[in-house]
Design a protein around this motif. Structure first.
Motif, PDB file in Angstrom:
ATOM      1  N   LYS A  82       0.647  -1.063   0.164  1.00 11.33           N
ATOM      2  CA  LYS A  82       0.069  -0.054  -0.360  1.00 11.33           C
ATOM      3  C   LYS A  82       1.114   1.375   0.099  1.00 11.33           C
ATOM      4  O   LYS A  82       0.251   2.048  -0.766  1.00 11.33           O
TER       5      LYS A  82
ATOM      6  N   LYS B  49       2.438   1.922  -3.766  1.00 11.01           N
ATOM      7  CA  LYS B  49       1.258   2.479  -4.683  1.00 11.01           C
ATOM      8  C   LYS B  49       0.703   3.254  -4.047  1.00 11.01           C
ATOM      9  O   LYS B  49      -0.090   4.509  -4.884  1.00 11.01           O
ATOM     10  N   ASP B  50       0.851   4.019  -3.051  1.00  9.64           N
ATOM     11  CA  ASP B  50       0.512   5.737  -2.948  1.00  9.64           C
ATOM     12  C   ASP B  50       1.112   7.017  -2.393  1.00  9.64           C
ATOM     13  O   ASP B  50       0.451   7.776  -2.144  1.00  9.64           O
TER      14      ASP B  50
END
Length: 267
Positions: A14, A17-18
């Motif tokens: 995560k 991806k962020d």
């Protein structure tokens, strides 16, 4: 940039991806900084706050330095809508200073104001007492009188009236406090950042029982007489916006009607 991942990491990806700047990558099931990309980090801390396991520490800040969102409830839409709709520009103020500590608490929240590319270049210049603001007003008056021929005709009328009737304080409206937000002209979105900070303060001040009004006159004054910024210790040429604030002297009993306040167009 420093980026550390503890044994708590489960390799969900995560944080990778962020990452808006593409600084991170997954290697062998764990996030790492890409070669040559460390300097691209804009320190938004999204990798830290999106991690469900609390495994990320970035630039020396870790999970224990942050509050969990379940401790920070968000008010429902109708309550926020009521706050925005009932907010009024205040031009009558109680002749009393707001305690400096209360102002400081509000300004702490302004550290979270968004800025272009997270540059966080803003400076909050605060006049924290009515006596100090009275001194600034007098200095500004003397400057405007000396530079009268540089002022637009409408502003000349205001200054002359102010000279003859000091109680007709069209510029400052008798407010005890002034906030000027200024920034770096070389930032990505310097003026927008200043305006956003004032908007945040405007709304937040209402929750503390304070009244505000946008000090647009100062922008017009500075456009005509740049030296006016010297009165408040703001660098000439810096993007800025200003707000007057204090305890309101007037109470309103109903919300205005703004059915014609804006036109909505759907694409």
């Amino acid at each position: 940039m420093t980026f550390e991942v503890s044994a708590l990491c489960r390799g969900c990806g995560k944080c990778v991806k962020d990452c808006a700047m593409g600084v991170l990558d997954m290697q062998e099931g764990r996030p790492v900084v890409k070669d040559g990309r460390a300097d691209a980090c804009m320190d938004c801390q999204h990798c830290l706050v999106v991690c469900p396991e609390g495994a990320v520490t970035v630039n020396g800040v870790g999970p224990d330095d942050c509050r969990n969102l379940d401790e920070m409830p968000i008010p429902p839409t109708n309550e926020v809508a009521n706050l925005l709709m009932t907010r009024r520009s205040i031009r009558q103020f109680v002749k009393a200073d707001v305690p400096r500590g209360e102002i400081a608490e509000l300004l702490e929240v302004l550290k979270y104001v968004p800025t272009g590319c997270n540059m966080r270049h803003l400076v909050f210049k605060v006049v924290d007492s009515s006596s100090k603001l009275a001194s600034c007003r007098q200095r500004l008056m003397e400057l405007l009188v000396a530079k009268m021929d540089q002022l637009p005709a409408r502003m000349q009328d205001i200054v002359r009236d102010w000279q003859e009737h000091p109680e007709h304080d069209v510029f400052f409206r008798g407010a005890p406090h002034l906030l000027i937000v200024y920034g770096d002209p070389k930032a990505v979105t310097p003026q927008v950042d200043c305006d956003a900070a004032c908007a945040y303060f405007d709304v937040l001040a209402q929750t503390a029982g304070l009244g505000t009004t946008w000090f647009g006159f100062l922008t017009h004054i500075v456009d005509a007489v740049p030296e006016a910024l010297d009165v408040f210790g703001v660098p000439r040429g810096a993007p800025f916006h200003a707000m007057l604030f204090g305890e309101p002297l007037v109470d309103y009993v109903r919300c205005v009607n703004r059915k014609d306040g804006a036109r909505i167009e759907w694409l």
